[in-house]
Design an enzyme around this catalytic site. Structure first.
Site, PDB file in Angstrom:
ATOM      1  N   LYS A   1       0.851  -1.193   0.000  1.00 16.36           N
ATOM      2  CA  LYS A   1       0.000   0.000   0.000  1.00 16.36           C
ATOM      3  C   LYS A   1       0.885   1.241   0.000  1.00 16.36           C
ATOM      4  O   LYS A   1       1.663   1.464   0.930  1.00 16.36           O
ATOM      5  CB  LYS A   1      -0.918  -0.001   1.223  1.00 16.36           C
ATOM      6  CG  LYS A   1      -1.886   1.182   1.267  1.00 16.36           C
ATOM      7  CD  LYS A   1      -2.814   1.069   2.473  1.00 16.36           C
ATOM      8  CE  LYS A   1      -3.792   2.234   2.522  1.00 16.36           C
ATOM      9  NZ  LYS A   1      -4.691   2.135   3.701  1.00 16.36           N
TER      10      LYS A   1
ATOM     11  N   ASP B   1     -14.869   1.970   9.306  1.00 20.38           N
ATOM     12  CA  ASP B   1     -15.034   1.859   7.850  1.00 20.38           C
ATOM     13  C   ASP B   1     -15.301   0.408   7.447  1.00 20.38           C
ATOM     14  O   ASP B   1     -14.665  -0.127   6.535  1.00 20.38           O
ATOM     15  CB  ASP B   1     -13.796   2.407   7.138  1.00 20.38           C
ATOM     16  CG  ASP B   1     -14.078   2.772   5.675  1.00 20.38           C
ATOM     17  OD1 ASP B   1     -15.267   2.907   5.320  1.00 20.38           O
ATOM     18  OD2 ASP B   1     -13.114   2.914   4.906  1.00 20.38           O
TER      19      ASP B   1
END
Length: 702
Positions: A401, A495
């Site tokens: 990432k 989330d």
């Protein structure tokens, strides 16, 4: 030619020789391959980035196909006694549309021939019964037990040397691999040209196993030409077996050490005088004549003068060189001290935040992702891009990432690093390590071979089976129970959504992306923050107050449950749900309306075609509604949800009519307008709240 000139030429020749060895290497991967860089023979074809080697037919048929890298790879070159070493990694699957039919299998292939293909059936497209094809090396993944070829079973790996009767073979059942499972299987093959060591590893996991399933010494002299083509071959025998290559990387190289270990060149004097080696020296007992002695003294005097001149020149060069070197060293030390001071400021913080995962170097991750090649991108998050990487050290396949460079992106990085680095649970994505160099912020995770849950639900060619869906929901519930109630400090994810739920090789759920997560002490009242998350998953009280609690996570989980059970996104255009076409439909509201009408069973995903237990489906839908209750105090805990899903506890009574909230009418209209304004369920919405004035500002949708 003078000695200094010769040394310079020798150095240049050495450099050119080194670069020749380097450029003789070949390296590529599937991310950079195109139809133009592949040569497809027989039934092989490329479809949506997947290489299929045999026909895709639901009726039994015999088929053979071969796919090769279009350019030959050099395996031998002058001056190097050993052949090239090579490593390759590929992900493949074998699917049988008709389980009653038999297959054949596929193989990784090295062949000097790029024009012909062998027969179908047990020949794997490698050769035919009367074939006199050029020598080849293949690693077969055989799904057909053929007595003629001395197969041990229909689930083995073998090394084939110019024959489909394997020289070495290993039973894949010994390591729990079923070639015909239809699951994605990873294979690593390595050959050391110097030691002749040849090894094969096979696994469902992206992590390379410690021990190879097959290892041998392979004398390739009879089978390798100077140039060979590399690729795959497969076949079927009156079956519906489909062979697909999902990923492939390959690299070859010659051992540079061999060139360095070559015999040293003759002495410099011999090279300066080509005839010196053929002229015998005078016997030492013979004294030189007077004239020869005079000539010798004269030459010696000239040489001494030349040496004095050369010594002066050399002294000047050395002095100047030392001065330049000192300047360079000073600049290097200054630059390094600045860099270390800048990096250590972060690294000291990082070492305090996270101690367990490895700290990678930027060079490692840049190499692993092929310089962050766009073809390696496998996903986009709210605060960064995710790349597929192959670690050069051990061949492990990882997800890297690359966080955004904004201040918010750095804050999310620190949040994610500090929280997930200390978490250990089988249903959480494992953080392997991190890197902060050259202004880059990078996180390294285990790569999940089956992607994200939203892609499995909405983009897969076949519907996700109901048993997989139940297992996934249970796994996510277990992960949230761990975060909420079992960690030293409570973690609120903030989330929860299907795109943040990853699936491993066994379709087990792994919750990831902790960029928005917050860590608090247990039973401590949360502070109001900027509400952030994805519309359709956000609890109504969170939108109003900005306070994220475990109950807001429970609401998000409820939306995920209804999404998984119904096969509908949390917010989507309502084309046939009874409303006006083009109007956004909220999934939670839709399922509540079906429950009110006594038609809750109508929420089940029609693509499942009734392939589920009706009692289980009803239980799961009721759990989703219980978690989506407007009153946060009425929602169950995640530990309670786990007990409900496994049948250890009853689902609480869910009222037929959705209870009204304590919000004013204006607030309700606001919530509806916010949800209706977002049709992209992957969009992140940020809402600033003021609890005293109840004023709202819709932020950017990232």
């Amino acid at each position: 030619m003078s000695l200094p000139c010769f040394a310079l030429v020798s150095t240049i020749l050495s450099i050119l020789s080194f670069f020749y060895l380097v450029t003789a290497a070949t390296e590529f991967d599937f991310g950079t391959l195109t139809l133009g860089s592949l040569k497809l023979l027989g039934d092989a074809h490329l479809n949506n980035g997947t290489l299929t080697l045999t026909r895709e037919l639901a009726v039994p048929t015999s088929s053979a196909g071969r796919a090769l890298y279009s350019r030959p790879v050099r395996f031998r070159q002058p001056g190097t006694p050993s052949p090239a070493s090579f490593t390759t990694f590929f992900s493949f699957s074998v699917t049988n549309l008709n389980p009653s039919s038999v297959g054949a299998g596929l193989s990784f292939l090295l062949s000097p021939d790029d024009d012909t293909i062998g027969d179908a059936g047990g020949f794997l497209g490698l050769l035919g019964p009367l074939s006199s094809a050029a020598a080849f090396i293949a690693v077969e993944f055989d799904t057909l037990m053929d007595v003629e070829f001395k197969d041990i079973n229909g689930n083995h790996v073998g090394v084939d040397l110019n024959s489909v009767v394997s020289t070495e073979v290993a039973d894949l059942a010994n390591i729990g691999i079923d070639l015909k499972s239809g699951d994605l299987i990873n294979a690593w093959i390595e050959f050391d040209g110097s030691s002749k060591g040849f090894s094969v590893w096979v696994s469902y996991s992206n992590l390379k196993p410690k021990d190879p399933v097959l290892s041998m010494n392979l004398d390739v002299d009879k089978y390798l030409n100077d140039f060979m083509y590399v690729g795959f071959s497969a076949s079927t025998q009156g079956s519906t077996e489909i062979h697909k290559i999902e990923w492939w990387s390959f690299g070859s190289s010659f051992a540079v050490a061999e060139a360095e270990a070559a015999p040293p060149p003759p002495p410099a004097v011999s090279l300066m005088n080509p005839t010196a080696n053929s002229v015998k020296s005078a016997p030492p007992s013979l004294a030189p004549s007077h004239s020869e002695e005079k000539e010798s003294k004269s030459k010696s005097s000239c040489h001494n003068g030349l040496c004095k001149q050369n010594l002066g020149a050399v002294a000047g060069v050395v002095t100047a060189g030392a001065f330049v070197l000192a300047l360079f060293a000073g600049a290097l030390i200054w630059f390094y001290s600045k860099k270390v001071k800048r990096v250590n400021k972060f690294d000291s913080l990082g070492s305090e935040i996270i101690k367990m995962p490895k700290q990678f170097t930027y060079k490692e991750l840049r190499t692993a992702t092929k310089c962050f090649n766009a073809n390696r991108i496998i996903g986009h998050g709210a605060f960064g891009t995710v790349y597929k990487g192959v670690l050069p050290e051990n061949g492990d396949i990882v997800a890297v990432k690359r966080c955004s460079h904004s201040s918010q992106g750095k804050n999310e990085f620190l949040s994610e690093l500090s929280i997930i680095g200390s978490l250990r649970h089988r249903n959480l994505v494992r953080l392997q390590g991190w890197c902060h160099e050259k202004g880059e912020i990078l996180l390294v995770y285990d790569l999940m071979p089956n992607g994200s849950l939203d892609k499995a639900l909405f983009e897969a060619r076949t519907p996700l089976p109901w048993p997989h869906r139940r297992k996934i929901l249970l796994g996510v519930a277990s992960a949230l129970a761990y975060l909420h109630q079992e960690c030293e400090n409570q973690v609120i994810h903030r989330d929860i959504k299907t795109s943040n739920i990853m699936l491993d090789e066994g379709f087990n759920a792994r919750l990831g992306d902790f960029g928005l997560a917050r860590q608090t002490e247990h039973d401590k009242s949360p502070d109001a923050t900027v509400a952030a998350g994805t519309m359709g998953y956000l609890a109504p009280e969170y939108l109003l107050t900005g306070k994220a609690t475990e109950k807001t996570d429970v609401f998000s989980y409820g939306a995920v449950v209804l999404e998984v059970a119904s096969g509908r996104r949390p917010i989507e255009k309502d084309a046939n749900g009874g409303g006006k076409a083009g109007i956004s439909c909220n999934l939670v509201e839709w399922v509540w309306s079906l429950h009110r009408e006594g038609r809750l069973h109508m929420a089940a995903d029609p693509r499942l075609e009734g392939e589920f237990d009706e009692g289980e489906m009803r239980r799961v839908l009721l759990v989703g509604l219980a978690c989506s209750h407007p009153d946060p105090l009425t929602r169950p805990t995640m530990r309670g949800v786990v007990q409900m899903l496994v049948g250890e506890a009853e689902v609480p009574i869910v009222p037929r009519t959705k209870p009204t909230t304590g919000f004013s009418t204006s607030h309700s209209h606001l919530l509806l307008s916010l949800q209706d304004s977002v049709s992209d369920c992957d969009g992140i919405i940020t809402i600033s709240t003021s609890t005293s004035e109840n004023s709202f500002n819709l932020g950017d949708i990232v």
